[in-house]
Design a protein around this motif. Structure first.
Motif, PDB file in Angstrom:
ATOM      1  N   ALA A 400     -73.629 -71.492  41.880  1.00  0.00           N
ATOM      2  CA  ALA A 400     -72.386 -71.158  42.584  1.00  0.00           C
ATOM      3  C   ALA A 400     -72.257 -69.674  42.863  1.00  0.00           C
ATOM      4  CB  ALA A 400     -71.188 -71.642  41.767  1.00  0.00           C
ATOM      5  N   VAL A 401     -73.063 -68.837  42.196  1.00  0.00           N
ATOM      6  CA  VAL A 401     -73.000 -67.391  42.398  1.00  0.00           C
ATOM      7  C   VAL A 401     -73.845 -67.030  43.609  1.00  0.00           C
ATOM      8  CG1 VAL A 401     -73.461 -65.130  41.389  1.00  0.00           C
ATOM      9  CG2 VAL A 401     -72.635 -66.999  39.949  1.00  0.00           C
ATOM     10  N   MET A 402     -73.288 -66.259  44.486  1.00  0.00           N
ATOM     11  CA  MET A 402     -74.019 -65.855  45.680  1.00  0.00           C
ATOM     12  C   MET A 402     -74.952 -64.689  45.357  1.00  0.00           C
ATOM     13  SD  MET A 402     -71.326 -66.259  48.781  1.00  0.00           S
ATOM     14  CE  MET A 402     -70.684 -67.880  49.182  1.00  0.00           C
ATOM     15  N   PRO A 403     -76.071 -64.604  46.037  1.00  0.00           N
ATOM     16  CA  PRO A 403     -77.066 -63.568  45.704  1.00  0.00           C
ATOM     17  C   PRO A 403     -76.603 -62.173  46.089  1.00  0.00           C
ATOM     18  CG  PRO A 403     -77.720 -64.757  47.666  1.00  0.00           C
ATOM     19  CD  PRO A 403     -76.521 -65.472  47.125  1.00  0.00           C
ATOM     20  N   GLU A 404     -77.082 -61.222  45.321  1.00  0.00           N
ATOM     21  CA  GLU A 404     -76.882 -59.804  45.619  1.00  0.00           C
ATOM     22  C   GLU A 404     -75.407 -59.435  45.721  1.00  0.00           C
ATOM     23  OE1 GLU A 404     -79.039 -59.295  49.206  1.00  0.00           O
ATOM     24  OE2 GLU A 404     -81.005 -59.501  48.273  1.00  0.00           O
ATOM     25  N   GLY A 405     -74.567 -60.138  44.977  1.00  0.00           N
ATOM     26  CA  GLY A 405     -73.141 -59.819  44.998  1.00  0.00           C
ATOM     27  C   GLY A 405     -72.488 -60.019  46.339  1.00  0.00           C
ATOM     28  N   ALA A 406     -72.950 -61.011  47.109  1.00  0.00           N
ATOM     29  CA  ALA A 406     -72.457 -61.193  48.476  1.00  0.00           C
ATOM     30  C   ALA A 406     -70.984 -61.564  48.518  1.00  0.00           C
ATOM     31  CB  ALA A 406     -73.287 -62.270  49.181  1.00  0.00           C
ATOM     32  N   ASN A 407     -70.441 -62.153  47.455  1.00  0.00           N
ATOM     33  CA  ASN A 407     -69.044 -62.587  47.478  1.00  0.00           C
ATOM     34  C   ASN A 407     -68.208 -61.887  46.420  1.00  0.00           C
ATOM     35  OD1 ASN A 407     -67.216 -64.252  48.888  1.00  0.00           O
ATOM     36  ND2 ASN A 407     -67.141 -65.694  47.170  1.00  0.00           N
ATOM     37  N   LEU A 408     -68.681 -60.755  45.944  1.00  0.00           N
ATOM     38  CA  LEU A 408     -67.906 -60.005  44.967  1.00  0.00           C
ATOM     39  C   LEU A 408     -66.691 -59.373  45.630  1.00  0.00           C
ATOM     40  CD1 LEU A 408     -70.580 -58.161  42.803  1.00  0.00           C
ATOM     41  CD2 LEU A 408     -68.965 -59.883  42.036  1.00  0.00           C
ATOM     42  N   SER A 409     -65.568 -59.464  44.957  1.00  0.00           N
ATOM     43  CA  SER A 409     -64.347 -58.830  45.463  1.00  0.00           C
ATOM     44  C   SER A 409     -63.417 -58.622  44.285  1.00  0.00           C
ATOM     45  CB  SER A 409     -63.684 -59.702  46.532  1.00  0.00           C
ATOM     46  OG  SER A 409     -63.219 -60.914  45.959  1.00  0.00           O
ATOM     47  N   ILE A 410     -62.314 -58.001  44.557  1.00  0.00           N
ATOM     48  CA  ILE A 410     -61.347 -57.743  43.484  1.00  0.00           C
ATOM     49  C   ILE A 410     -60.743 -59.045  42.989  1.00  0.00           C
ATOM     50  CG2 ILE A 410     -59.416 -57.426  45.080  1.00  0.00           C
ATOM     51  CD1 ILE A 410     -58.412 -55.232  43.202  1.00  0.00           C
ATOM     52  N   HIS A 411     -60.718 -60.071  43.824  1.00  0.00           N
ATOM     53  CA  HIS A 411     -60.179 -61.362  43.424  1.00  0.00           C
ATOM     54  C   HIS A 411     -61.272 -62.321  42.966  1.00  0.00           C
ATOM     55  CE1 HIS A 411     -56.313 -60.153  45.002  1.00  0.00           C
ATOM     56  NE2 HIS A 411     -56.857 -59.909  46.200  1.00  0.00           N
ATOM     57  N   ASN A 412     -62.510 -61.929  43.090  1.00  0.00           N
ATOM     58  CA  ASN A 412     -63.622 -62.791  42.674  1.00  0.00           C
ATOM     59  C   ASN A 412     -64.660 -61.911  41.989  1.00  0.00           C
ATOM     60  OD1 ASN A 412     -65.522 -64.760  42.300  1.00  0.00           O
ATOM     61  ND2 ASN A 412     -65.901 -65.138  44.471  1.00  0.00           N
ATOM     62  N   LYS A 413     -64.426 -61.658  40.735  1.00  0.00           N
ATOM     63  CA  LYS A 413     -65.284 -60.719  40.012  1.00  0.00           C
ATOM     64  C   LYS A 413     -66.617 -61.340  39.591  1.00  0.00           C
ATOM     65  CE  LYS A 413     -61.347 -58.083  38.284  1.00  0.00           C
ATOM     66  NZ  LYS A 413     -60.633 -57.544  37.099  1.00  0.00           N
ATOM     67  N   THR A 414     -66.726 -62.654  39.666  1.00  0.00           N
ATOM     68  CA  THR A 414     -67.991 -63.290  39.295  1.00  0.00           C
ATOM     69  C   THR A 414     -68.907 -63.494  40.493  1.00  0.00           C
ATOM     70  OG1 THR A 414     -67.019 -65.488  39.561  1.00  0.00           O
ATOM     71  CG2 THR A 414     -66.917 -64.480  37.361  1.00  0.00           C
ATOM     72  N   GLY A 415     -68.409 -63.332  41.695  1.00  0.00           N
ATOM     73  CA  GLY A 415     -69.233 -63.478  42.877  1.00  0.00           C
ATOM     74  C   GLY A 415     -69.556 -64.913  43.228  1.00  0.00           C
ATOM     75  N   THR A 416     -68.740 -65.868  42.767  1.00  0.00           N
ATOM     76  CA  THR A 416     -69.008 -67.272  43.053  1.00  0.00           C
ATOM     77  C   THR A 416     -68.577 -67.623  44.473  1.00  0.00           C
ATOM     78  OG1 THR A 416     -66.879 -67.833  42.057  1.00  0.00           O
ATOM     79  CG2 THR A 416     -68.838 -68.010  40.663  1.00  0.00           C
ATOM     80  N   ALA A 417     -69.076 -68.734  44.954  1.00  0.00           N
ATOM     81  CA  ALA A 417     -68.765 -69.176  46.305  1.00  0.00           C
ATOM     82  C   ALA A 417     -67.307 -69.599  46.405  1.00  0.00           C
ATOM     83  CB  ALA A 417     -69.676 -70.337  46.683  1.00  0.00           C
ATOM     84  N   PRO A 418     -66.736 -69.522  47.595  1.00  0.00           N
ATOM     85  CA  PRO A 418     -65.304 -69.871  47.724  1.00  0.00           C
ATOM     86  C   PRO A 418     -65.035 -71.341  47.488  1.00  0.00           C
ATOM     87  CG  PRO A 418     -66.292 -69.497  49.875  1.00  0.00           C
ATOM     88  CD  PRO A 418     -67.310 -69.068  48.865  1.00  0.00           C
ATOM     89  N   TRP A 419     -66.033 -72.205  47.652  1.00  0.00           N
ATOM     90  CA  TRP A 419     -65.798 -73.628  47.431  1.00  0.00           C
ATOM     91  C   TRP A 419     -65.905 -74.030  45.963  1.00  0.00           C
ATOM     92  CZ3 TRP A 419     -69.423 -71.910  51.067  1.00  0.00           C
ATOM     93  CH2 TRP A 419     -70.713 -71.683  50.567  1.00  0.00           C
ATOM     94  N   SER A 420     -66.274 -73.100  45.082  1.00  0.00           N
ATOM     95  CA  SER A 420     -66.331 -73.405  43.653  1.00  0.00           C
ATOM     96  C   SER A 420     -64.983 -73.123  43.026  1.00  0.00           C
ATOM     97  CB  SER A 420     -67.424 -72.570  42.974  1.00  0.00           C
ATOM     98  OG  SER A 420     -67.096 -71.203  43.038  1.00  0.00           O
ATOM     99  N   SER A 421     -64.675 -73.835  41.932  1.00  0.00           N
ATOM    100  CA  SER A 421     -63.399 -73.651  41.249  1.00  0.00           C
ATOM    101  C   SER A 421     -63.379 -72.307  40.584  1.00  0.00           C
ATOM    102  CB  SER A 421     -63.206 -74.755  40.209  1.00  0.00           C
ATOM    103  OG  SER A 421     -62.051 -74.513  39.451  1.00  0.00           O
ATOM    104  N   ALA A 422     -62.351 -71.518  40.856  1.00  0.00           N
ATOM    105  CA  ALA A 422     -62.299 -70.163  40.312  1.00  0.00           C
ATOM    106  C   ALA A 422     -61.874 -70.131  38.863  1.00  0.00           C
ATOM    107  CB  ALA A 422     -61.353 -69.307  41.151  1.00  0.00           C
ATOM    108  N   ASN A 423     -61.158 -71.129  38.427  1.00  0.00           N
ATOM    109  CA  ASN A 423     -60.695 -71.130  37.042  1.00  0.00           C
ATOM    110  C   ASN A 423     -60.635 -72.573  36.575  1.00  0.00           C
ATOM    111  OD1 ASN A 423     -59.621 -70.687  34.567  1.00  0.00           O
ATOM    112  ND2 ASN A 423     -57.688 -69.814  35.286  1.00  0.00           N
ATOM    113  N   PRO A 424     -61.638 -73.056  35.873  1.00  0.00           N
ATOM    114  CA  PRO A 424     -61.714 -74.478  35.574  1.00  0.00           C
ATOM    115  C   PRO A 424     -60.773 -74.962  34.505  1.00  0.00           C
ATOM    116  CG  PRO A 424     -63.528 -73.307  34.549  1.00  0.00           C
ATOM    117  CD  PRO A 424     -62.797 -72.309  35.349  1.00  0.00           C
ATOM    118  N   SER A 425     -60.009 -74.109  33.927  1.00  0.00           N
ATOM    119  CA  SER A 425     -59.223 -74.591  32.796  1.00  0.00           C
ATOM    120  C   SER A 425     -57.783 -74.131  32.819  1.00  0.00           C
ATOM    121  CB  SER A 425     -59.881 -74.114  31.491  1.00  0.00           C
ATOM    122  OG  SER A 425     -59.942 -72.708  31.464  1.00  0.00           O
ATOM    123  N   GLY A 426     -57.300 -73.568  33.880  1.00  0.00           N
ATOM    124  CA  GLY A 426     -55.945 -73.079  33.856  1.00  0.00           C
ATOM    125  C   GLY A 426     -55.233 -73.239  35.160  1.00  0.00           C
TER     126      GLY A 426
END
Length: 1181
Positions: A400-426
């Motif tokens: 789910a993590v995009m290569p080379e920090g392609a999706n890193l942002s202040i709201h997505n610090k893990t660099g995961t794809a937008p279609w992945s769940s950002a917080n699986p437990s809350g």
């Protein structure tokens, strides 16, 4: 993970100069930042991305900018050196003359000029090889290399004697009373008889010194004053003064050849020595002066050499050149005592022999090394590559993590794809302040995420397992039903889990093959068990490979499962390229070529990998792949490419994936391709040995270097993306933007570029991958096997090999320029590529020379080792592969196939190459497969090119997803308004399963797929027509399968049962607003359904059985009550899930039993205006 993406490179697409950027210094481990010296400081040009082969970018950098990483464009105006060379070669054919011969188009004339230039180069190289092989020896050493035209070796020819170093023929001489020439010749042919002739001091003007060697007498009967001491004597001279008259009298002839001596003969002869290559007979001098002469330096030197070097060659050259007095004596001694010369090889003969033996060593060494390394790879190295993977318990970066920090942002610090769940437990808090439930286990009718595809940047590899997610691409053109079914069935029948492989079929246009009754797309779709939730697909636009109007195309995506003969149900999508509306009357609507079919897949996964802008076709494929597989497409790591006439062995797919597991540096691997129709005709019989040896000899040797130059398109696996060695980031391989961009080029201007792109796409793809990743590996895996149908007529073989040979030449021309391939000098892949290139170009000359060599050897058998060297090379080149076949296959029958191949050598090495070279400028596909009604054309100019832009929208996944959700809401609201106006049951009142009063799939396509009548604003409706009119998350159908291991969830205490999912409005709100820091979890939504009955839908339609009471039985045999519509919220359990996995998750669209009568084609009805339950409070869009 601080510092993980500190120095991530960003893609550069602007034409402006690159900004100057200093190296970022790391300060890890508390050490002082230092600059590590690397290869970029020594050879920076080797670490710059290579210039594209096709349509290289124009150099916008200033010539004064020395920091530019791009090479300068070496062109003169609009003509580069290659075009200038072509014009210089064909100066004798101006455009007017070419028009007279029917070559009217400008590009065709340029292609013809390049063809003539390439043929001229091939002839030149062939001439050089021919001269080196047959003419060099005769030119440098005309008489066979033994210098026979200059020397005649002592003792070789009878009836010869020598006088003053020259050979005389005595076969007709008259016998003298005092001298018997025949007896002397019999004693030692060619011996020196100079001392038998009467001579005087006047005959040797060089001898003016007073020393004994120059002043002593010549004959005992001489009238001149003799200075001979009493202790010695002078020889008698029975013959008169040497000269032509004397020779005529004696009837002896001067052959003008020099008497030759070997060093061994000089050492054996008494009183002989050598000065500067001249053999001196010092017997008269020693006979006249038997004792040393005091104070005579020359005498001392002579005796020193004769006494101390009796067992050696007695070379006195260095001694006599040591002092001035002795050096001055050399001319006199060579004139007076000369008996001949050392029989040395002439310089030309020496050079010819040196070249011959060097060539023997290099060629024989290469042949032996290739043979040995191929055996080592086949026996030892390949066996390690197919072992099952180990160390799967380690933690690595998540797909789910995009290569080379392609999706890193202040709201997505893990660099995961937008279609992945950002917080699986809350819970989630939107930026606009609204709070929604955020359970990460999403699987509802309005969401995209499935099966707890969490957003953690790290994942345990045990969750994925030993079987990587693999897409199997099958490209179809005009194949028949038997070929297509055999290929797809062989893939589905492999012992590879169905949950890990996806069959991806691309039909290249609406084409009917020659002799077929139905089109190839109809054949493919008929083989698949379509998933009813998707209904009938609508044409989706995408940017195709082509120029002009052909650049835009449309395709329909069919999704479902293929059921193999052994019971496998394999997820399958079929992409049918149907063309634009203007192509409806064309012979081949939608056809764009095999490369375009491959690029549909490559561009799709490239867009998914980088979250780049997607076409409508990409988004449609995304939705269907996710629904079929249970994971988003970014989980796919490998891609198997197979032609539609190829059948793979059951273990092959597993072997190829295991090979990818063993070495992360492997980016491509091919298996062995065998011929399925060996005995069909003589044409197929001559190909069996060629197929086998090209894999087990050529590709096995190249695999040792990791540089297989051609991965066959009929059976090869590519790595979509690879984890780095540290498992902390991804490296895109097949989907790297540079590779996709270069492979998708359609604007070409030279013959070289046309041959790269239009002939042999597979080799070109391998070439650009090796150029982009020279340190990664392309290998051959002999354990993975497949069978393909080879051409069975000579015309088809001629067409196929024409494309292959021309593509090979042009691709090797590019690979030989890649300097940082594996190895160095003669032990490098670059040297091997160069030899392959030269060998391919000179094939016609080589077979001619082979024939001449065999004929000459029969007429005049070789008499020496040197003469037998060419035959030894020929035997090694042809014999060692035969030995390899026997020890590899252990089947004697392959010897018979080899004999068939050798008999056809003139076809392989002369007919096919000559035909291919002369058709360098022919870019028609040929007659490999004919299309019904097709007219062949050469395709240099596209006169129908009226295209000046594209109408295909390219949008990111987030934008497409928002439009999809809005479309669902608009369609739902339209349906409710129509039912309020015309009554319940209007507009498709059925259960969507074919069990109600309307057809089975009536719900899947909205009659309002056009947005022209929408109640919303036009800014929300503009993209509605580009989105498929189906809801893949309709609650009447089971959710996607659980594709990832559940053990991983249990190990991490994730609860995957009973989870609540997000509603459609919630998902739209997420996409619109983004996330903020999550607040404490909120209570669950109140629109749960109490009607969570098990799903009546099995994966296959015939599993439903009708019941007399109006109900039916599901896959478990459970009787289910009659459901009048498709809106009942049902369980998502399916047969593939374990019984212990718990009940299915509740869907947000559920309603209670009192609302069961209100249903529409897209889901349940409700009294509120949202249609998703009366308690729903989500934000409207």
């Amino acid at each position: 993970m601080p510092g993980k993406y500190d120095d991530a490179p960003l893609p550069f697409t602007s034409t402006a100069p690159l900004p100057t950027r200093k190296q970022t210094l790391s300060n890890s481990n508390g050490r002082t930042p230092t600059l590590k010296r690397g290869k970029t400081l020594t050879r920076p040009e080797r670490h710059v991305a290579p210039v594209p082969l096709i349509a290289p970018p124009t150099n916008h950098f200033s010539s004064s900018n020395n920091n530019s990483p791009l090479p300068e464009n070496k062109k003169f105006g609009n003509l580069d050196w290659w075009i200038l060379w072509c014009y210089a070669t064909t100066w004798w054919a101006p455009p007017v003359i070419l028009r007279w011969f029917g070559i009217k188009e400008k590009q065709s004339r340029q292609a013809w000029r390049e063809k003539i230039t390439l043929c001229w180069i091939a002839i030149l190289l062939g001439g050089i090889v021919g001269f080196v092989t047959m003419g060099l020896q005769k030119a440098l050493c005309p008489n066979g290399g033994n210098a026979g035209h200059l020397y005649e070796r002592l003792g070789e020819n009878n009836l010869t004697l020598s006088v003053s170093g020259y050979v005389f023929n005595i076969s007709t001489s008259k016998t003298q009373e005092t001298v018997d020439f025949y007896a002397l010749s019999k004693q030692m042919p060619g011996q020196d008889i100079t001392n038998l002739f009467t001579r005087s001091a006047a005959d040797y003007p060089q001898c003016t010194a007073t020393a004994k060697y120059a002043s002593m007498g010549y004959c005992s009967n001489s009238t001149t004053t003799s200075t001979t001491t009493t202790s010695g004597s002078l020889p008698s001279c029975p013959l008169t003064k040497p000269g032509d008259s004397t020779y005529s009298t004696l009837v002896i002839q001067n052959t003008s050849k020099i008497e030759g001596y070997s060093w061994e003969q000089v050492a054996a002869l008494k009183n002989y020595l050598v000065i500067d290559g001249v053999v001196l007979n010092m017997s008269p001098y020693i006979q006249a002066n038997p004792t040393a002469i005091a104070g005579d330096e020359v005498d001392t030197a002579i005796r020193q050499v004769l006494d101390n070097q009796a067992t050696s060659g007695k070379d006195a050259t260095r001694l006599f050149y040591h002092r001035k007095v002795m050096e001055d004596s050399i001319p006199c001694m060579q004139a007076r005592y000369a008996a001949g010369r050392i029989d040395k090889v002439a310089p030309g003969c020496f050079v010819a022999s040196l070249f011959l033996y060097t060539s023997l060593g290099v060629i024989l060494g290469v042949v032996l090394v290739r043979f040995a390394m191929a055996c080592i790879f086949n026996w030892f190295m390949s066996a390690k590559l197919v072992r099952p993977p180990r160390d799967l318990a380690r933690t690595a970066i998540s797909p789910a993590v995009m290569p080379e920090g392609a999706n890193l942002s202040i709201h997505n610090k893990t660099g995961t794809a937008p279609w992945s769940s950002a917080n699986p437990s809350g819970a989630r808090k939107l930026k606009n302040g609204k709070v929604i439930n955020g359970n990460g286990l999403l699987n509802s009718s309005s969401t995209t995420l499935v099966n707890n595809q969490n957003s953690e940047p790290l994942i345990s590899l045990a969750k994925i397992g030993a079987e990587l997610f693999t897409v199997c691409l099958v490209t179809c053109y005009s194949e028949g039903a038997d070929s297509v079914k055999g290929t797809i069935d062989s893939i589905a029948s492999t012992n590879y889990s169905d949950s890990r492989k996806l069959i991806w079929v691309v039909c290249d246009g609406m084409i009917t093959g020659h002799g077929e009754k139905i089109s190839t797309p109809d054949i493919c779709v008929s083989l698949m068990d379509a998933d009813p939730r998707f209904g009938n697909p609508m044409p989706m636009g995408y940017i195709a490979v082509g120029s002009g109007a052909k650049r835009e195309n449309r395709a329909m995506v069919y999704a479902g499962h293929y059921v193999s003969k052994n019971g496998h149900r394999t997820p399958t999508i079929i992409v049918v390229k149907c063309g634009m509306p203007a192509e409806a009357r064309d012979k081949k609507p939608g056809n764009r070529g095999k490369r375009d079919s491959q690029l549909i897949l490559m561009k799709f996964f490239s867009n998914v990998t980088y979250n780049d802008r997607m076409s409508p076709l990409d988004f449609d494929i995304f939705r269907k792949v996710q629904t079929l597989m249970g994971v988003t497409p970014d989980y796919f790591e490998t891609c198997l490419m197979v032609d539609a006439d190829t059948k793979i062995y059951p273990d092959s797919l597993r072997y190829l994936v295991n090979c990818m597991h063993q070495d992360n540096m492997i980016m491509g691997v091919c298996g062995e391709t065998r011929i399925a129709n060996k005995r069909q005709s003589w044409v197929t019989a001559i190909q069996v040995y060629e197929y086998f040896i090209s894999h087990h000899h050529v590709k096995a040797f190249e695999s040792v270097f990791g540089g297989v130059t051609c991965l066959p398109g009929c059976f090869s696996m590519y790595r979509i993306k690879a984890r780095k060695d540290t498992d902390n980031d991804w490296v895109p391989i097949l989907v790297k933007p540079e590779i996709v961009s270069e492979y998708s080029q359609s604007e070409v201007h030279t013959l070289h570029q046309k041959n790269l792109l239009l002939l042999g796409e597979d080799r070109f793809l391998s070439t650009i991958m090796l150029r982009t990743f020279p340190r990664r590996k392309n290998i051959f895996l002999p354990q993975a096997k497949c069978r393909t149908v080879a051409p069975d007529t000579f015309s088809v073989l001629l067409s196929q090999r024409r494309r292959w040979i021309n593509s090979t030449v042009h691709n090797l021309m590019e690979l030989v320029r890649v300097r940082n391939l594996c190895g160095t000098f003669c032990f490098s892949m670059q040297f091997v590529v160069f030899m392959d290139l030269v060998g391919t170009v000179v094939l016609p000359v080589a077979i001619c020379l082979t024939g001449a060599l065999i004929i000459n050897s029969i007429i005049d058998p070789p008499n020496s080792f040197q003469e037998a060297i060419p035959l030894m090379l020929l035997g090694a080149v042809l014999g060692l592969p035969a030995i390899l076949i026997l020890i590899t296959t252990r089947k004697v029958i392959y010897v018979a196939w080899m004999v068939c191949y050798l008999i056809a050598l003139p076809i392989w090495n002369f007919v096919l190459p000559v035909y291919s070279f002369w058709h360098f400028d022919d870019f028609s596909w040929g007659e490999t497969r004919r299309v019904e009604g097709e007219i062949r054309s050469k395709g240099h100019d596209d006169k129908t090119a009226v295209f000046d832009g594209t109408t295909v929208p390219l949008r990111r996944w987030e934008d497409w997803e928002k439009s999809r959700l809005r479309k669902l809401r608009r369609d739902e609201k339209k349906r409710r308004e129509m039912e309020k106006q015309f009554g319940a049951g209007f507009h498709g009142d059925n259960d969507g399963l074919g069990l109600g009063p309307t057809p089975r799939a009536a719900w899947t396509r909205s009659d309002y797929e056009s947005d022209s009548g929408s109640v919303f604003g036009s800014e929300e409706d503009v993209w509605g027509a580009e989105i498929g009119g189906y809801n893949e998350h309709n609650p009447a159908f089971p959710p996607p399968p659980i594709a990832l291991s559940t053990q991983y969830h249990h190990h991490h205490n994730y609860d995957d049962s009973g989870g609540e999912t997000l509603g459609m409005d919630e998902m739209a709100a997420i996409l619109d607003s983004g996330f903020d820091d999550p607040p404490p979890p909120l209570p669950q939504s109140s629109f749960k359904t109490n009607n969570n009955i098990p799903s009546p839908l099995h994966r296959h339609q015939h599993d439903f059985q009708s019941n007399g009471g109006g109900g039916y039985f599901d896959g478990y045999g459970m009787k289910t009550p009659n459901m009048p519509t498709s809106a009942n919220s049902v369980s998502s359990s399916i047969e593939s899930r374990p019984q212990s996995s718990g009940h299915a998750k509740k869907r947000s669209g559920g309603v209670n039993n009192q609302q069961a009568k209100k249903y529409g084609p897209l889901g349940p009805l409700a009294d509120d205006d949202t249609g998703w339950g009366g308690d729903f409070k989500g934000r409207k869009l």
